[in-house]
Structures are given as C-alpha cells and as structure tokens.
Design an enzyme around this catalytic site. Structure first.
Site, mmCIF file in Angstrom:
data_model
loop_
_atom_site.group_PDB
_atom_site.id
_atom_site.type_symbol
_atom_site.label_atom_id
_atom_site.label_comp_id
_atom_site.label_asym_id
_atom_site.label_seq_id
_atom_site.Cartn_x
_atom_site.Cartn_y
_atom_site.Cartn_z
ATOM 1 N NE ARG A 196 -13.299 3.275 -6.926
ATOM 2 C CZ ARG A 196 -13.140 1.994 -6.653
ATOM 3 N NH1 ARG A 196 -13.589 1.096 -7.465
ATOM 4 N NH2 ARG A 196 -12.522 1.591 -5.557
ATOM 5 C CE LYS A 234 5.658 -5.577 -3.234
ATOM 6 N NZ LYS A 234 5.134 -5.967 -1.920
ATOM 7 C CD GLU A 238 6.321 -8.266 7.068
ATOM 8 O OE1 GLU A 238 5.830 -7.138 7.133
ATOM 9 O OE2 GLU A 238 6.021 -9.096 6.207
ATOM 10 C CG ASP A 288 3.839 -9.361 -0.187
ATOM 11 O OD1 ASP A 288 3.384 -8.367 -0.771
ATOM 12 O OD2 ASP A 288 4.032 -9.403 1.049
ATOM 13 C CG HIS A 345 10.480 -5.657 -0.258
ATOM 14 N ND1 HIS A 345 10.341 -4.550 -1.052
ATOM 15 C CD2 HIS A 345 9.261 -5.821 0.338
ATOM 16 C CE1 HIS A 345 9.111 -4.071 -0.940
ATOM 17 N NE2 HIS A 345 8.438 -4.829 -0.106
HETATM 18 C C1 BG6 Z 1 5.233 -4.750 1.529
HETATM 19 C C2 BG6 Z 1 4.557 -6.096 1.534
HETATM 20 O O1 BG6 Z 1 5.803 -4.497 0.273
HETATM 21 O O2 BG6 Z 1 6.242 -4.711 2.518
HETATM 22 C C3 BG6 Z 1 3.990 -6.386 2.901
HETATM 23 O O3 BG6 Z 1 3.519 -6.108 0.565
HETATM 24 C C4 BG6 Z 1 5.042 -6.247 3.968
HETATM 25 O O4 BG6 Z 1 3.428 -7.705 2.946
HETATM 26 C C5 BG6 Z 1 5.765 -4.901 3.844
HETATM 27 O O5 BG6 Z 1 4.407 -6.327 5.239
HETATM 28 C C6 BG6 Z 1 6.952 -4.836 4.782
HETATM 29 O O6 BG6 Z 1 7.473 -3.523 4.783
HETATM 30 P P1 BG6 Z 1 8.262 -2.946 6.046
HETATM 31 O O7 BG6 Z 1 8.776 -1.639 5.586
HETATM 32 O O8 BG6 Z 1 7.268 -2.854 7.151
HETATM 33 O O9 BG6 Z 1 9.331 -3.939 6.348
#
Ligand code: BG6
Length: 488
Positions: free
Chosen positions: A51, A148, A216, A235, A240
């Site tokens: 934008r 996503k 994490e 999420d 994943h």
């Molecule tokens: C993303 C999520 O898809 O993957 C995040 O939205 C998450 O919340 C991230 O932190 C983790 O990815 P990676 O590659 O750092 O494990």
C-alpha cells in the site's frame, strides 16, 4: 563444498505484502541467499507490492535494511547485494481497489515463470486473486502462494478454497506450511522410505508411542491481536504439528510426487479419532524472566485480562487404522517454554522377553528426530557397558547430528522458506498442502475448539521457562510414560 545448486528458470515473483514482516524476515532474505548461491538467474525479477507510496529506490533501501537485519554479515557481499537489489521493483497497489493493477501488469514479462506470493491477511486473498484475473495479469501456468493462516475454521477455509478456485486451478495453488520446508522434515521421509531398517518396525507392534514437541521460548508479544484469536491449536497444531504427525504416520506413498504424498497424508488426517476431553491440556504462561529480563504474562501480552485462549496445548491422539491401533501420538506445543526445541520422538517397545537381570539397565530404543536446533537424528541403542563388572547394560545414542556428519555443508542448509519458494518456481507441489488436506485438518480441530469455546474454561497456568502445566506431565504419567526432557 561441491555446489549442487541447480538454477531455476527465470521468473517474475510478485510479493503482495512486500513491506510486511514476513517479507522482511523470511521471503526477501531467503531470495537473496538463493540468488547469492547462483540458484536464481540474473534475469529474475522480484516485485514488491504494497500500500505504501514509494518508488523502487525507496523499496530497495528497505530491502537492503531487511537483509542487513536478518542475515549474517558474512553473507552480505556488497556486489552481490547490489546485483540482487537491481532485480527488485516496486508497485504501489490497492488490494481491494483499482490502483496499481495496470502498473503491475506492465511489469510482467512474457516467457517467465509467474509467481504471486500472498503474504497478506487471508481476507485479502480473494480480492487479489480476482484482480490478477480481471486485469489479465496472471497467465495460464501462473502460481499463487498462500500464507497461513489458511482460514480460521473449516467454513472459512472452504470459502477461501472456493474463492481461489474461481481463478486458479489446484495445480496453481501453493499453500505454505513452512514446517514442510525444514530439512529434517524431509529427512524423516528419506529415513523412513530410503532405508530398509525402519519401515518394517514402523507400526504398533514395535512402537510404544510417538511424541511430537514444538516448544518455543518466545511469547506472543507483538502479535497479540492475531494470536489471541487463534491460540496454539489454530496457530500450531492445525498445521505444523499435524503435518509432522502425518509424515510420521503415513503409509509409504508409491512415489515421492505431490499427489501420491498428499493422498497418504490426507488418509492419516481422516483416520484421526476425535480427541477425548480428558486427553487435552491447555495452558497460558505466567509472567516470568527470560535471560535476566522480566517478561509479561500471556494475558498482559495480549492485553486481554479475560482471555481464555491457550498459549500451550498437549494432547493424546489416536490414528485409527491397522498400523497405529493402540500406539498413541502425544503432541505438545507452547510459547515461553524452557527451551526452543522441535522434535519427533519414536519410542519403541521393550523387547518381548528380557534375558538379562531386571536391574541391568536395559531400556527401550528411541529414535529422536530433531528439527531444531541442532538438526539431526539419534537412535538410542542398548549395549553392554564396557569393562569388567558383569553384564551391565547402558543406552548410547547412535548420533547423526547433521552439522557434525556433514561439516560445512550442513551449516548453510537453506531455510524452509528458501526451499519452498524454489519449489514453487520449479512447479513442485509435494511440500505444499492441498485444499482437501487443509479442510480435513480443520474438520478435525474444529470440534475441539468449539467445545472449549462452549465451556469457556480457563486454561491452566504455567511458569515461563517451564515444560508447560503440570497437567501435561500427568497426561503422560497416567499412561506410565513420560515426555522426553526439553533439552536440545
Ligand atoms: C508460525 C507461528 O507459523 O510458526 C508462530 O505462527 C511460530 O507462532 C512459528 O512462532 C514457529 O516457526 P519456527 O520455524 O520458528 O519453529
């Protein structure tokens, strides 16, 4: 190191959301790395579309700043960076209006692969797809990449699939789950289907259970508004963790080809049993300390003291088919946990009869597939403890840490995004989710989420820097099992 980089065909890649966080952190740095390695031809063109009102020179400055921020200095060779920036253009675009579309069309060249990367809110996907069609920008064979979250539930995902299908065929749609681009995830398939060793044992008869952990240390600060509407289930689990589960549980595909692989993954999702209420634990992190600095609680991070959204989830899942009957899969993921660790642990059964005394120290084999950090695998095997003292047994890991085994070659493995973007340009959909797969995943997670919403239950609290709520440990303990330690 011997270069095995095979250049892709010349392309025009349009990044919608070209000034956004994902473009800055992942897409543009990833493209630079592929360019630096000679995989992207000098005639490629990358067009940022957003934008903001600015010209190409101003956009290139932003790109240069992003490279500086997200790549190590050793990769930023001045002439290569300049050559990369020379490949970059910018179009100010109105994703929901008329502005900029003819400009964009003017920048498209014939004879080049066309890729349109939708790195924007999913609410804009439909409008962009429609305009690419209406202004005759996308040619036959053009590819679109959808980031996503792909929908928020089954209904929205279905609607999104239908909208995109109006303008693009399924073979043109690349739904990204960046976990599928991780080196070890592909290695899981190599190990399972490239060796004779594991596949015969890969079943309920020999495997006690499987653990999939994506832990994490970060919180949700900065993304609170999005995250509080999603939670860990939408999420992380719906995409994943389910993808990791699919690759672990699926039957061998007849070929390593897009539909063969995706058909098998889909069968796993469809075989998942509904999860019993008592088999799920949800949690929210408390305020704490990370590296000596005070960190806010989940509720403070999302600025919603009444939030019932989970930042942690652990669950026991059953795949109802012949291969997995009686072998549970335990999944867990959370923010602000003790360490950053993603891994799949396959715990084998004890030998059916032990010929050794009970206290000799024998224990079950475990195959541990680490996605991050220290990508690699190890397999614990029982051996005799060396030296005198009778028949004492010990467990030792047969370790294959990629960095050690492959040396220099492993230190520069492409990031998941780099690999996936190159796959889009090559036209290979194997590591992307098909529409029916995404819908099936939502169909499984939706009832779980709606039952939480109906009950309005508060998630259990857990300490920052912990392994999650106590209840998650109990989930395993009551089955006589335990989570593997959260250490890298
Ligand atoms: C993303 C999520 O898809 O993957 C995040 O939205 C998450 O919340 C991230 O932190 C983790 O990815 P990676 O590659 O750092 O494990």
């Amino acid at each position: 190191m011997v270069s095995r980089v095979i250049p892709v065909d010349p392309f025009d890649l349009v990044v919608f959301g070209g000034t956004g966080d994902l473009a800055r952190r992942k897409i543009l740095p990833g493209l630079y790395r592929r360019f630096r390695d000679g995989q992207i031809p000098e005639t490629a063109q990358i067009i940022g579309a957003a934008r903001s009102d600015m010209d190409a020179a101003a956009y290139r400055k932003q790109v240069a700043a992003a490279l500086g921020e997200f790549l190590p200095a050793r990769l930023l060779d001045k002439t290569r960076v300049q050559a990369f920036l020379d490949r970059i253009a910018y179009v100010k675009i109105d994703a929901t209006g008329t502005g900029g579309w003819t400009d964009l069309k003017g920048k498209m060249r014939t004879g080049h692969v066309q890729v349109f990367y939708f790195s924007v809110a999913p609410g804009l996907f439909g409008g962009i797809a429609e305009r690419l069609h209406k202004y005759k920008i996308a040619r036959e064979g053009a590819r679109i990449v959808a980031e996503k979250p792909f929908g928020n539930d089954l209904e929205t995902a279905r609607a999104l699939n239908e909208t995109l299908a109006r303008y693009f065929g399924e073979h043109q749609i690349y739904r990204i789950d960046h976990y599928l681009g991780k080196e070890t995830v592909q290695n899981l398939m190599a190990v399972r289907f490239g060796n004779m060793l594991f596949e015969p044992l890969w079943k309920n008869q020999y495997i006690d259970h499987v653990q999939i952990t994506v832990a994490e240390t970060v919180g949700v600060g900065g993304r609170g508004t999005y995250y509080d509407k999603s939670g860990a289930m939408r999420d992380m689990v719906q995409n994943h963790l389910m993808q990791l589960l699919c690759l672990t549980a699926m039957e061998p595909p007849s070929r390593f080809e897009p539909d063969a692989v995706r058909d098998e993954k889909l069968k796993v999702i469809r075989a998942l049993e509904p999860v019993r209420e008592g088999d799920i634990v949800r949690g929210q992190y408390l305020a704490g300390e990370v590296g000596g600095e005070a960190t806010p609680s989940y509720l403070a991070d999302v600025e919603n003291a009444a939030s019932l959204t989970e930042s942690f989830v652990a669950m026991k899942v059953h795949v109802a088919n012949w291969r997995w009957n009686g072998t549970p899969f335990y999944l867990r993921t959370g923010k602000r946990m003790k360490s950053r660790l993603s891994e799949i642990v396959v715990r084998f059964k004890e030998p059916p009869h032990s010929i050794f005394d009970e206290d000799t120290g024998q224990s079950a084999n475990e195959l541990r597939i680490r996605l991050q950090p220290n990508e690699g695998m190890d397999l614990s095997v029982t051996i005799k403890e060396p030296g005198p003292g009778g028949m004492r047994l010990m467990n030792v890991p047969l370790d294959m840490t990629f960095a050690e085994a492959l040396g220099e070659e492993a230190t520069d493995v492409p990031d998941a995004y780099e690999r996936l973007i190159m796959d889009v340009i090559r036209g290979n959909q194997t590591l992307f989710m098909r529409g029916d797969e995404v819908e099936a995943a939502w169909a499984w997670t939706d009832p779980i989420i709606s039952s939480w919403e109906a009950r309005e239950a508060r998630p259990a609290e857990y300490e920052t820097g912990s392994t999650g709520p106590e209840e998650a440990l109990i989930l395993m303990h009551r089955d006589g099992r335990r989570w593997r330690e959260l250490e890298a």
